[in-house]
Design a protein around this motif. Structure first.
Motif, PDB file in Angstrom:
ATOM      1  N   GLY A 319      -4.211  21.530 -50.954  1.00 20.17           N
ATOM      2  CA  GLY A 319      -2.887  21.001 -51.278  1.00 20.17           C
ATOM      3  C   GLY A 319      -1.776  21.836 -50.675  1.00 20.17           C
ATOM      4  O   GLY A 319      -0.738  21.305 -50.259  1.00 20.17           O
ATOM      5  N   SER A 322      -1.566  20.824 -46.966  1.00 18.53           N
ATOM      6  CA  SER A 322      -0.973  19.505 -46.735  1.00 18.53           C
ATOM      7  C   SER A 322       0.457  19.398 -47.244  1.00 18.53           C
ATOM      8  O   SER A 322       1.196  18.493 -46.849  1.00 18.53           O
ATOM      9  CB  SER A 322      -1.828  18.438 -47.421  1.00 18.53           C
ATOM     10  N   GLY A 323       0.835  20.293 -48.127  1.00 18.24           N
ATOM     11  CA  GLY A 323       2.152  20.216 -48.741  1.00 18.24           C
ATOM     12  C   GLY A 323       2.183  19.359 -49.984  1.00 18.24           C
ATOM     13  O   GLY A 323       3.242  19.170 -50.586  1.00 18.24           O
ATOM     14  N   GLU A 324       1.026  18.834 -50.404  1.00 17.49           N
ATOM     15  CA  GLU A 324       0.949  17.947 -51.552  1.00 17.49           C
ATOM     16  C   GLU A 324       0.562  18.670 -52.843  1.00 17.49           C
ATOM     17  O   GLU A 324       0.340  18.035 -53.875  1.00 17.49           O
ATOM     18  CB  GLU A 324      -0.055  16.832 -51.272  1.00 17.49           C
ATOM     19  N   LEU A 325       0.492  19.985 -52.811  1.00 15.42           N
ATOM     20  CA  LEU A 325       0.150  20.763 -54.002  1.00 15.42           C
ATOM     21  C   LEU A 325       1.228  20.568 -55.066  1.00 15.42           C
ATOM     22  O   LEU A 325       2.421  20.736 -54.780  1.00 15.42           O
ATOM     23  CB  LEU A 325       0.023  22.247 -53.651  1.00 15.42           C
ATOM     24  N   PRO A 326       0.863  20.210 -56.293  1.00 14.89           N
ATOM     25  CA  PRO A 326       1.879  20.091 -57.350  1.00 14.89           C
ATOM     26  C   PRO A 326       2.646  21.395 -57.512  1.00 14.89           C
ATOM     27  O   PRO A 326       2.036  22.474 -57.522  1.00 14.89           O
ATOM     28  CB  PRO A 326       1.050  19.758 -58.602  1.00 14.89           C
ATOM     29  N   GLU A 327       3.948  21.287 -57.668  1.00 20.34           N
ATOM     30  CA  GLU A 327       4.766  22.486 -57.757  1.00 20.34           C
ATOM     31  C   GLU A 327       4.383  23.343 -58.950  1.00 20.34           C
ATOM     32  O   GLU A 327       4.445  24.576 -58.891  1.00 20.34           O
ATOM     33  CB  GLU A 327       6.254  22.121 -57.831  1.00 20.34           C
ATOM     34  N   TYR A 437      -0.784  24.229 -40.107  1.00 25.48           N
ATOM     35  CA  TYR A 437       0.594  23.730 -40.221  1.00 25.48           C
ATOM     36  C   TYR A 437       1.198  23.494 -38.832  1.00 25.48           C
ATOM     37  O   TYR A 437       1.818  22.455 -38.570  1.00 25.48           O
ATOM     38  CB  TYR A 437       1.417  24.747 -41.011  1.00 25.48           C
ATOM     39  N   ASP A 445       9.572  18.703 -43.504  1.00 31.31           N
ATOM     40  CA  ASP A 445       9.611  18.340 -44.924  1.00 31.31           C
ATOM     41  C   ASP A 445       8.429  18.906 -45.715  1.00 31.31           C
ATOM     42  O   ASP A 445       8.217  18.543 -46.872  1.00 31.31           O
ATOM     43  CB  ASP A 445       9.641  16.828 -45.074  1.00 31.31           C
ATOM     44  N   HIS A 446       7.675  19.804 -45.089  1.00 30.73           N
ATOM     45  CA  HIS A 446       6.547  20.422 -45.793  1.00 30.73           C
ATOM     46  C   HIS A 446       7.100  21.280 -46.927  1.00 30.73           C
ATOM     47  O   HIS A 446       7.927  22.175 -46.710  1.00 30.73           O
ATOM     48  CB  HIS A 446       5.725  21.283 -44.823  1.00 30.73           C
ATOM     49  N   ALA A 447       6.650  21.024 -48.154  1.00 26.46           N
ATOM     50  CA  ALA A 447       7.212  21.693 -49.333  1.00 26.46           C
ATOM     51  C   ALA A 447       7.040  23.196 -49.300  1.00 26.46           C
ATOM     52  O   ALA A 447       7.843  23.935 -49.887  1.00 26.46           O
ATOM     53  CB  ALA A 447       6.561  21.126 -50.595  1.00 26.46           C
TER      54      ALA A 447
END
Length: 516
Positions: A319, A322-327, A437, A445-447
């Motif tokens: 995550g 991918s940048g999809e890891l929950p904050e 990355y 826009d990668h968190a």
């Protein structure tokens, strides 16, 4: 994403720079059979990576069964030996063994008072393992006058009793009591040895009543080895302690490094087949293991690869990539990392205190400071506007406890092995994440873009290479038993690294269960 078959941060064929070799002088008698005296001292010094020198106090005719004759050369010639050495060579530590008579003792005392070596270990050789007396009775008073000049005294139980003018201790409590009184009388540290006591255990204890140790009595347990090949055990132990102390500056750390080596030397003594009586110990039993920095680094890498493979398969890492890891998961990870770094900085500071060279001292001290100032500030900035649990998680506590335990009881080499995975695995994971990355086009826009960039910091990669080099070089000077302890500490820390990356998932699961 998988772990490569070789380290991308550290080239395993790199040459680690060597550390200064401690220069150790043995002042002792000669044993032509090679098991005790200066012969045993020089073997022990070499076994721990020191440069051994010898000033001969007496010549003996002996073998593994008996001492049949002792010849003491003129005392003024011993003084000439000592002055020739100290006039030319810096002496890092002195081990004193058999002295023979009062005239010899007086010359040694006069030289010590002039030179004042930083480390002096006195093994008051009075009686051989065979029972033969090696110090004239008329010289006992002179020997006592030498005791205040020693930093560590290492008598066996008969010698401890003779120095106090008392009967020999018959149990461990009595031996410790005698050690305390001898230490109090002369103001130094006494190593009380349990080798002459019956039973399956063979403890040793450092005793000092003037506050020089962390406590008055520090016991180090150990099993008794069923062998009659113990000739020169006292000589070997004292000279090994002098060598390691010149590097560590800590008697407890030195004893915990030397005792496992001596245990191995006794266990491997039967393989030497020397003599028909009390044979010698096997000083170089540990050289059967890896003896080059590159080899040991490669062995550590082999242990790390399975953990890296496991780390790359974790939902947290996938995550994060991918940048999809929950904050909330990232916040928990950072909050725990901030807690971890506080403990880790203390262990880095301990490594600096144990380090044998100025370069290593400065490196670990700087690393400790950066943990508190630089890394922790990054965490605080992120978390200042976000919610995260501030309670210490179970994985964090276990990992920090593991590091602190190694820091308290381990040698410099073992402490480095425990420290290293936080450098090496973190650097490898960070570089892999950053590469993925970039390969994905470095989406703006990668968190966690800023963090992925920070993970690939070249300064940290360079620091990691140094940490690996220091650890690998320390392994070369270590005993086989100590290298085993190093690998165990390294492997445990690698497992904790995996668990630490997985801790946010476990915390989220526990929170969900509680909410039901």
């Amino acid at each position: 994403m998988t772990a490569s078959s070789y380290s991308s941060v550290y080239p395993l064929d790199a040459t680690a720079s060597g550390r200064p070799t401690p220069r150790i002088l043995s002042i002792a008698g000669s044993d032509p059979s090679g098991g005790a005296g200066i012969q045993a001292d020089l073997k022990s010094i070499a076994a721990f990576g020191g440069y051994g020198m010898a000033a001969i106090t007496a010549l003996t005719a002996q073998n593994t069964r008996e001492v049949s004759a002792v010849h003491v050369p003129p005392a003024h010639f011993l003084r000439q030996q000592l002055e020739a050495i100290s006039a030319d060579i810096t002496i890092d530590a002195v081990k004193i063994g058999m002295l023979g008579d009062a005239a010899v003792i007086n010359e040694v005392r006069g030289w010590l008072e002039e030179v004042s070596p930083a480390v002096v270990v006195l093994d008051p050789v009075m009686v051989a393992t065979s029972g033969d007396r090696l110090l004239r009775e008329s010289a006992e008073k002179a020997l006592r006058s030498l005791l205040p000049l020693a930093h560590l005294i290492t008598p066996n139980l008969p010698e401890l009793a003779m120095l106090l003018g008392e009967p020999e201790a018959t149990d461990w409590a009595s031996a410790l009591d005698q050690g305390k009184r001898l230490a109090a009388e002369y103001g130094n540290t006494v190593l009380v040895k349990g080798g002459h006591l019956p039973g399956s255990e063979c403890p040793d204890a450092l005793v000092n009543t003037s506050g020089l140790l962390s406590q008055d009595v520090i016991e180090v347990a150990g099993p008794r080895v069923a062998t009659r090949n113990s000739h020169g055990t006292g000589c070997s132990l004292s000279s090994a302690l002098a060598t390691v102390q010149a590097r560590t500056g800590d008697w407890e750390v030195s004893l915990r490094e030397v005792k496992p080596w001596l245990l191995g030397a006794l266990q491997a003594s039967d393989s030497l087949h020397v003599g028909q009586g009390n044979g010698p110990v096997n000083h170089f039993h540990h050289f059967q293991q890896a003896s080059t920095p590159g080899t040991f680094a490669a062995a550590m890498w082999n242990e790390a690869v399975p953990e890296l493979e496991a780390i790359y398969g974790l939902p947290f890492i996938q995550g994060l990539q991918s940048g999809e890891l929950p904050e909330r998961d990232f916040n928990y990870y950072l909050a725990q990392d901030a807690i971890y770094l506080n403990g880790y900085s203390r262990v880095l500071a301990r490594a600096g205190a144990l380090a044998p060279t100025e370069e290593e001292q400065l490196f670990w001290a700087k690393a400790s400071q950066q943990c508190l100032e630089v890394e922790s500030e990054l965490h605080r900035n992120w978390l200042s506007t976000r919610e995260a649990s501030t309670a210490t998680g179970p994985v964090t506590k276990s990992y920090v406890d593991h590091l602190l335990a190694k820091s308290a009881a381990g040698s410099y080499a073992v402490v480095l092995a425990a420290i290293l995975p936080c450098y090496w695995l973190y650097a490898e994971v960070g570089q892999q994440l950053h590469t993925a990355y970039v390969d994905a086009g470095a989406p703006a826009d990668h968190a966690y873009a800023d963090w992925l960039k920070a993970y690939a910091d070249e300064d940290f990669a360079a620091a990691t290479r140094k940490a690996i080099n220091f650890t690998a070089v320390a392994a070369v000077a270590a005993s086989g038993t100590e290298r085993t302890a190093m690998m165990d500490a390294f492997t445990q820390s690698c497992r904790y690294e995996t668990a630490f990356f997985d801790a946010p998932r476990l915390f989220a699961q526990a929170s969900f269960t509680r909410a039901q």
